[in-house]
Enzyme design. Structure first.
Site, PDB file in Angstrom:
ATOM      1  N   SER A   1       0.799  -1.232   0.000  1.00  0.00           N
ATOM      2  CA  SER A   1       0.000   0.000   0.000  1.00  0.00           C
ATOM      3  C   SER A   1       0.830   1.280   0.000  1.00  0.00           C
ATOM      4  O   SER A   1       0.286   2.350  -0.269  1.00  0.00           O
ATOM      5  CB  SER A   1      -0.911   0.035   1.223  1.00  0.00           C
ATOM      6  OG  SER A   1      -2.071  -0.686   0.948  1.00  0.00           O
TER       7      SER A   1
ATOM      8  N   TYR B   1      -3.085  -3.291 -10.464  1.00  0.00           N
ATOM      9  CA  TYR B   1      -2.942  -2.770  -9.097  1.00  0.00           C
ATOM     10  C   TYR B   1      -2.108  -3.744  -8.245  1.00  0.00           C
ATOM     11  O   TYR B   1      -1.260  -3.333  -7.445  1.00  0.00           O
ATOM     12  CB  TYR B   1      -4.340  -2.560  -8.501  1.00  0.00           C
ATOM     13  CG  TYR B   1      -4.354  -2.511  -6.997  1.00  0.00           C
ATOM     14  CD1 TYR B   1      -3.974  -1.357  -6.319  1.00  0.00           C
ATOM     15  CD2 TYR B   1      -4.722  -3.632  -6.246  1.00  0.00           C
ATOM     16  CE1 TYR B   1      -3.967  -1.324  -4.933  1.00  0.00           C
ATOM     17  CE2 TYR B   1      -4.715  -3.603  -4.865  1.00  0.00           C
ATOM     18  CZ  TYR B   1      -4.331  -2.453  -4.211  1.00  0.00           C
ATOM     19  OH  TYR B   1      -4.309  -2.423  -2.845  1.00  0.00           O
TER      20      TYR B   1
ATOM     21  N   TYR C   1      -4.186   3.755   7.452  1.00  0.00           N
ATOM     22  CA  TYR C   1      -5.378   2.944   7.626  1.00  0.00           C
ATOM     23  C   TYR C   1      -6.310   3.643   8.621  1.00  0.00           C
ATOM     24  O   TYR C   1      -6.325   4.864   8.696  1.00  0.00           O
ATOM     25  CB  TYR C   1      -5.017   1.517   8.084  1.00  0.00           C
ATOM     26  CG  TYR C   1      -4.046   0.832   7.159  1.00  0.00           C
ATOM     27  CD1 TYR C   1      -4.407   0.521   5.851  1.00  0.00           C
ATOM     28  CD2 TYR C   1      -2.773   0.504   7.573  1.00  0.00           C
ATOM     29  CE1 TYR C   1      -3.515  -0.110   4.996  1.00  0.00           C
ATOM     30  CE2 TYR C   1      -1.878  -0.138   6.718  1.00  0.00           C
ATOM     31  CZ  TYR C   1      -2.261  -0.433   5.441  1.00  0.00           C
ATOM     32  OH  TYR C   1      -1.384  -1.041   4.599  1.00  0.00           O
TER      33      TYR C   1
ATOM     34  N   VAL D   1       1.364  -3.428   3.895  1.00  0.00           N
ATOM     35  CA  VAL D   1       1.408  -4.680   4.649  1.00  0.00           C
ATOM     36  C   VAL D   1       2.705  -5.465   4.414  1.00  0.00           C
ATOM     37  O   VAL D   1       2.947  -6.476   5.063  1.00  0.00           O
ATOM     38  CB  VAL D   1       0.183  -5.588   4.370  1.00  0.00           C
ATOM     39  CG1 VAL D   1      -1.092  -4.959   4.892  1.00  0.00           C
ATOM     40  CG2 VAL D   1       0.061  -5.936   2.897  1.00  0.00           C
TER      41      VAL D   1
HETATM   42  N1  GLU Z   1      -1.814  -5.535  -2.127  1.00  0.00           N
HETATM   43  C1  GLU Z   1      -2.422  -5.375  -0.845  1.00  0.00           C
HETATM   44  C2  GLU Z   1      -3.925  -5.511  -0.959  1.00  0.00           C
HETATM   45  O1  GLU Z   1      -4.492  -4.977  -1.868  1.00  0.00           O
HETATM   46  C3  GLU Z   1      -2.029  -4.087  -0.255  1.00  0.00           C
HETATM   47  C4  GLU Z   1      -2.621  -3.889   1.099  1.00  0.00           C
HETATM   48  C5  GLU Z   1      -1.838  -2.991   2.004  1.00  0.00           C
HETATM   49  O2  GLU Z   1      -0.631  -2.884   1.959  1.00  0.00           O
HETATM   50  O3  GLU Z   1      -2.540  -2.377   2.812  1.00  0.00           O
HETATM   51  O4  GLU Z   1      -4.569  -6.144  -0.174  1.00  0.00           O
END
Ligand code: GLU
Length: 402
Positions: free
Chosen positions: A62, A189, A241, A259
């Site tokens: 993210s 993405y 978040y 994450v």
């Molecule tokens: N690729 C992860 C997802 O879409 C990224 C989530 C994150 O880092 O918060 O779930």
């Protein structure tokens, strides 16, 4: 002398206790060494400091979202992006279906639903999937100042289980906030999230936003100042978040985490900082990364709402009474922004209205922002109208006078 900064960083790392667990909803992420820990700083001049595992690659996840958002803003313009993605904190977990009840727009580009939509906006609709992804990869590379690549194991591991992101993409597609095929958008993405970076890269990428869009190491303009400012604003309200409010209060640095264990933060004009430590707390933020940022913010006085020191040395006024004439001299120094320019105008106001020549010395001014230029140039115009012969010493052309 050997600079104490790396030692400071290493010592600060020692005080950060670990906890939490690595993300395992993306199977490949469960395989990383959870004990890795690194930190990097980058200054506006491009100087870099680091400690620990600052050069270990991990998947950006993210933390890529602010940069993709920047690319979308450059491609579609702010209005073109805001028609499809809001800039409101959602307060919901990162993978929620958070959309505005009336417009159906995803709440912001830092949560998955908004980031997936943003990915679709990074390039014109008639580009191929490969061209769109290459645009994003090349864009993130320009932020980092080196060619970044995708961790295909992480990509395949996530795409094989991304039912949730697929459903978010289909939801937004059904509402009509992008035109492309949802599965193509999620694939792009997910690749974007699987781009490999180091803490060192993230610090440079962050500082590029914090200099107003110019990579401090390569000197390349990557995005406009307006874009950089907009991205940092959204990071400050939505970057961490649903712990974003606590973060802004405690740490006070616009930031984004992923994450994969990375966090980067930016104090505009001062520092880009990044940490990497894979164990996450319940919000999805790196436990030691949060702890380290709290320490950095306190120790280095980096809270965005901290009041910057007043530069009351900005203006020196004196009179030189020397044959064949008497003249008033005003010398200025440091960066000129609103508060300093107001002081400059007050000094102009104190000059008695007579025929005395006025000498303005800007040779020690390091920069003048847009507001300062307007204020000071207008002041100069009025001094001229008052009848003072003017001599302006501005060797670096900070006033950008024609
Ligand atoms: N690729 C992860 C997802 O879409 C990224 C989530 C994150 O880092 O918060 O779930």
């Amino acid at each position: 002398m050997k600079t104490p900064l790396p030692d400071y960083l290493s010592e600060t790392m020692l005080g950060c206790f670990d906890g939490g667990a690595v993300a395992d909803y993306i199977p490949e992420l469960a395989n990383v060494d959870p004990d890795q820990f690194g930190v990097a700083l980058c200054t506006p001049e491009g100087t870099q400091y680091e400690a620990g595992d600052a050069e270990v690659e991990f998947s950006i996840q993210s933390a890529s979202k602010p940069f993709a958002y920047a690319l979308a803003l450059e491609t579609r313009g702010a209005a073109g992006v805001e028609a499809h993605v809001n800039v409101e904190p959602s307060g919901d977990p990162f993978n929620s279906a958070s959309v505005d009840e009336e417009t159906g727009r995803p709440d912001n580009p830092m949560i998955n639903i908004g980031a997936i939509t943003t990915y679709a906006l990074t390039a014109p609709d008639d580009w191929t999937a490969a061209e769109r992804f290459e645009h994003v990869r090349a864009g993130l590379s320009a932020f980092a100042g080196r060619e970044l690549s995708v961790d295909l194991d992480v990509y395949h591991s996530e795409i094989g289980t991304s039912y949730r992101n697929m459903s978010l993409a289909y939801l937004v597609r059904s509402i009509g906030h992008f035109e492309l095929e949802p599965s193509e958008v999620v694939a792009g993405y997910t690749r974007q999230c699987a781009i490999r970076v180091t803490a060192r890269d993230l610090a440079v990428m962050g500082m590029t936003l914090g200099t107003g869009g110019v990579n401090p190491v390569t000197g390349q303009r990557v995005v406009s100042e307006e874009t950089a400012q907009r991205v940092l604003s959204v990071m400050s309200t939505c970057g961490m978040y649903n712990a974003s409010g606590d973060w802004m209060t405690d740490v006070g640095i616009p930031a984004k985490s992923g994450v994969g264990g990375g966090i980067f933060g930016v104090l505009p004009g001062q520092v880009g900082a990044a940490t990497f430590s894979p164990r996450l707390d319940g919000f999805g933020n790196s436990v030691r990364g949060v702890a380290l940022f709290e320490r950095l913010s306190q120790d280095m006085g980096l809270h965005l709402m901290g009041v910057p020191p007043a530069s009351d040395a900005a203006v020196h006024t004196f009179t030189i009474d020397e044959a064949p004439e008497t003249r008033v001299v005003l010398a200025f120094q440091g960066p000129l922004r609103f508060a300093q320019s107001e002081r400059v105008l007050r000094a102009f106001e104190e000059i008695p209205i007579n025929e005395l020549p006025v000498h303005l010395d800007f040779s020690r001014v390091t920069s003048a922002d847009r507001v300062a230029l307007r204020m000071i140039n207008e002041g100069i115009r009025r001094l001229g109208l008052d009848g003072h012969p003017l001599h302006i010493d501005d060797p670096k052309d900070v006033l950008r006078r024609a």
